[in-house]
Write a protein that holds these residues in place. Sequence first.
Motif, mmCIF file in Angstrom:
data_model
loop_
_atom_site.group_PDB
_atom_site.id
_atom_site.type_symbol
_atom_site.label_atom_id
_atom_site.label_comp_id
_atom_site.label_asym_id
_atom_site.label_seq_id
_atom_site.Cartn_x
_atom_site.Cartn_y
_atom_site.Cartn_z
ATOM 1 N N GLU A 173 -6.897 44.131 -71.369
ATOM 2 C CA GLU A 173 -7.519 42.968 -72.195
ATOM 3 C C GLU A 173 -6.688 41.559 -72.410
ATOM 4 O OE1 GLU A 173 -9.631 42.293 -76.453
ATOM 5 O OE2 GLU A 173 -8.620 44.182 -76.096
ATOM 6 N N GLU A 174 -5.272 41.832 -72.549
ATOM 7 C CA GLU A 174 -4.525 40.613 -73.079
ATOM 8 C C GLU A 174 -4.250 39.865 -71.438
ATOM 9 O OE1 GLU A 174 -0.274 39.142 -74.719
ATOM 10 O OE2 GLU A 174 -0.798 41.300 -75.092
ATOM 11 N N PHE A 175 -4.285 40.895 -70.410
ATOM 12 C CA PHE A 175 -4.035 40.288 -69.162
ATOM 13 C C PHE A 175 -5.194 39.399 -68.666
ATOM 14 C CE2 PHE A 175 -3.856 39.909 -64.540
ATOM 15 C CZ PHE A 175 -2.483 39.869 -64.304
ATOM 16 N N VAL A 176 -6.352 39.939 -68.989
ATOM 17 C CA VAL A 176 -7.514 39.275 -68.498
ATOM 18 C C VAL A 176 -7.613 37.739 -69.535
ATOM 19 C CG1 VAL A 176 -10.104 39.048 -68.783
ATOM 20 C CG2 VAL A 176 -8.922 41.208 -67.911
ATOM 21 N N TYR A 177 -7.205 38.013 -70.701
ATOM 22 C CA TYR A 177 -7.192 36.923 -71.581
ATOM 23 C C TYR A 177 -6.145 35.647 -71.050
ATOM 24 C CZ TYR A 177 -5.406 34.173 -75.593
ATOM 25 O OH TYR A 177 -5.019 32.839 -76.282
ATOM 26 N N LEU A 178 -4.950 36.359 -70.649
ATOM 27 C CA LEU A 178 -3.932 35.370 -70.217
ATOM 28 C C LEU A 178 -4.343 34.661 -68.826
ATOM 29 C CD1 LEU A 178 -1.148 34.078 -70.452
ATOM 30 C CD2 LEU A 178 -0.291 35.893 -69.243
ATOM 31 N N ASP A 179 -5.103 35.283 -67.968
ATOM 32 C CA ASP A 179 -5.591 35.009 -66.731
ATOM 33 C C ASP A 179 -6.544 33.920 -66.920
ATOM 34 O OD1 ASP A 179 -5.307 35.190 -63.849
ATOM 35 O OD2 ASP A 179 -7.160 35.729 -64.011
ATOM 36 N N ARG A 180 -7.587 34.029 -67.913
ATOM 37 C CA ARG A 180 -8.532 32.899 -68.197
ATOM 38 C C ARG A 180 -7.720 31.553 -68.734
ATOM 39 N NH1 ARG A 180 -12.654 37.227 -70.319
ATOM 40 N NH2 ARG A 180 -13.586 37.806 -68.576
ATOM 41 N N LEU A 181 -6.812 32.054 -69.805
ATOM 42 C CA LEU A 181 -6.447 30.942 -70.506
ATOM 43 C C LEU A 181 -5.570 30.209 -69.589
ATOM 44 C CD1 LEU A 181 -5.674 30.518 -73.585
ATOM 45 C CD2 LEU A 181 -3.462 31.327 -73.354
ATOM 46 N N VAL A 182 -4.851 30.396 -68.442
ATOM 47 C CA VAL A 182 -4.038 29.631 -67.465
ATOM 48 C C VAL A 182 -5.019 28.909 -66.712
ATOM 49 C CG1 VAL A 182 -2.643 29.678 -65.597
ATOM 50 C CG2 VAL A 182 -2.061 31.303 -67.571
ATOM 51 N N ARG A 183 -6.197 29.583 -66.128
ATOM 52 C CA ARG A 183 -7.372 28.937 -65.503
ATOM 53 C C ARG A 183 -8.037 27.483 -66.068
ATOM 54 N NH1 ARG A 183 -11.082 32.637 -63.998
ATOM 55 N NH2 ARG A 183 -10.032 34.432 -64.618
ATOM 56 N N THR A 184 -8.112 28.058 -67.549
ATOM 57 C CA THR A 184 -8.883 26.947 -68.533
ATOM 58 C C THR A 184 -7.717 25.764 -68.476
ATOM 59 O OG1 THR A 184 -9.825 28.540 -69.653
ATOM 60 C CG2 THR A 184 -9.541 26.490 -70.863
ATOM 61 N N LEU A 185 -6.336 26.236 -68.511
ATOM 62 C CA LEU A 185 -5.366 25.203 -68.778
ATOM 63 C C LEU A 185 -5.451 24.014 -67.425
ATOM 64 C CD1 LEU A 185 -2.399 23.722 -70.035
ATOM 65 C CD2 LEU A 185 -1.492 25.847 -68.502
ATOM 66 N N HIS A 186 -5.500 24.658 -66.349
ATOM 67 C CA HIS A 186 -5.469 23.968 -65.232
ATOM 68 C C HIS A 186 -7.002 23.140 -65.209
ATOM 69 C CE1 HIS A 186 -2.105 25.918 -63.857
ATOM 70 N NE2 HIS A 186 -2.685 27.118 -63.318
ATOM 71 N N ALA A 187 -7.832 23.668 -65.658
ATOM 72 C CA ALA A 187 -9.270 22.893 -65.676
ATOM 73 C C ALA A 187 -8.878 21.743 -66.523
ATOM 74 C CB ALA A 187 -10.352 23.809 -66.076
ATOM 75 N N LEU A 188 -8.504 21.818 -67.594
ATOM 76 C CA LEU A 188 -8.473 20.727 -68.529
ATOM 77 C C LEU A 188 -7.472 19.772 -68.064
ATOM 78 C CD1 LEU A 188 -7.868 22.687 -71.782
ATOM 79 C CD2 LEU A 188 -9.666 21.225 -71.351
ATOM 80 N N ASN A 189 -6.182 20.162 -67.441
ATOM 81 C CA ASN A 189 -5.625 19.097 -66.899
ATOM 82 C C ASN A 189 -6.011 18.306 -65.552
ATOM 83 O OD1 ASN A 189 -3.099 18.902 -68.525
ATOM 84 N ND2 ASN A 189 -2.656 20.989 -67.847
ATOM 85 N N TYR A 190 -6.850 19.151 -64.798
ATOM 86 C CA TYR A 190 -7.413 18.555 -63.677
ATOM 87 C C TYR A 190 -8.423 17.471 -63.956
ATOM 88 C CZ TYR A 190 -8.291 18.611 -58.710
ATOM 89 O OH TYR A 190 -8.419 18.638 -57.301
ATOM 90 N N LEU A 191 -8.714 17.450 -65.156
ATOM 91 C CA LEU A 191 -9.732 16.179 -65.628
ATOM 92 C C LEU A 191 -8.891 14.931 -65.633
ATOM 93 C CD1 LEU A 191 -11.635 17.894 -68.746
ATOM 94 C CD2 LEU A 191 -12.499 17.511 -66.364
ATOM 95 N N THR A 192 -7.697 15.026 -65.795
ATOM 96 C CA THR A 192 -6.735 13.672 -65.766
ATOM 97 C C THR A 192 -6.320 13.269 -64.289
ATOM 98 O OG1 THR A 192 -4.839 14.756 -65.985
ATOM 99 C CG2 THR A 192 -6.174 14.627 -68.034
ATOM 100 N N GLN A 193 -6.635 14.218 -63.314
ATOM 101 C CA GLN A 193 -6.377 13.880 -62.075
ATOM 102 C C GLN A 193 -6.861 12.360 -61.533
ATOM 103 O OE1 GLN A 193 -3.074 15.472 -61.961
ATOM 104 N NE2 GLN A 193 -3.522 15.759 -59.628
ATOM 105 N N PRO A 194 -6.120 11.612 -60.843
ATOM 106 C CA PRO A 194 -6.792 10.457 -60.438
ATOM 107 C C PRO A 194 -7.582 10.726 -59.056
ATOM 108 C CG PRO A 194 -4.373 10.339 -60.119
ATOM 109 C CD PRO A 194 -4.479 11.435 -60.825
#
Length: 282
Positions: free
Chosen positions: A93-114
């Motif tokens: 359960e925690e592994f799935v949580y962390l995996d989704r958390l990391v992908r969400t991090l990337h999605a958020l930061n990708y919004l700032t890519q030029p």
Amino acid sequence: MPLSDIVRALNAPATGKRPDFLYRSGLDHPFVAAEGRVFIHYANIRLESKFLPVVDTRSGRTHGHASTIQAFGLSNSVPMSPDAVFVLPTDAEEFVYLDRLVRTLHALNYLTQPVRGNLLLRVHSRHIISVPANHGLAFEEILRPCGLLPEQITLEINTDAVADKEHFIRAVASYRSRGYGIAISHFGRTELDFPFLSQLRPDIVKLDNLLLASGRPLDRIIDNIHELGGRILIEGIDSANLRRNASSLAIDLVQAHAPILRPSGIRIRRNADGGEQLDAAA
């Protein structure tokens, strides 16, 4: 919506905007917005996004970016490998949580890519095995407040030495039905399983570096993948011979390597000509 507002909503389940999939008792408020970027604090580790350009070999244009994490201890700033971070979860359960958390991090930061294009996000094999059905549904709910659609995302999956192939076939079919693109990584590391590949029907196939270094003729392998409708991607623009001959080998996409981190705070960056350059850590 400003990035800080998205982060605030994802950190606050009381607003009703944060998906339940991003909440675990004792692990709330995982996202930190600062300096125009988003970070994660998890298990006394700071996780950052790094985006590696993926270039179309024929047009020379940016196809998109592959995402990876850079991890540093919060107290000592010592870097950790991404693989070491994913050893920390204590259960599925925690592994799935962390995996989704990391992908969400990337999605958020990708919004700032030029320059954006398509975003390649890794989905760990353990995540796929741990989720019984409806793969991609939870992450689609996470993407919505970020203003991203599944059609803008290619999920990168390592199928090397997979035991339960039927489960992976169902998972990939579920991802695809929601609009995600599919990339298969590490193809050819231990075997060339074309029957399995034909059932997955990936959009992109990333050839493993062990296959590239083996000296095995690639022409027929590449032809077979193209016949299945997949595009060929190689990782590592420091592979000088492959880069020069990418067009003649019918390689479609080339992805840069992640920079190597050193505990001293110095990053060794590989140059396009295969050399290395020392950079002070940001």
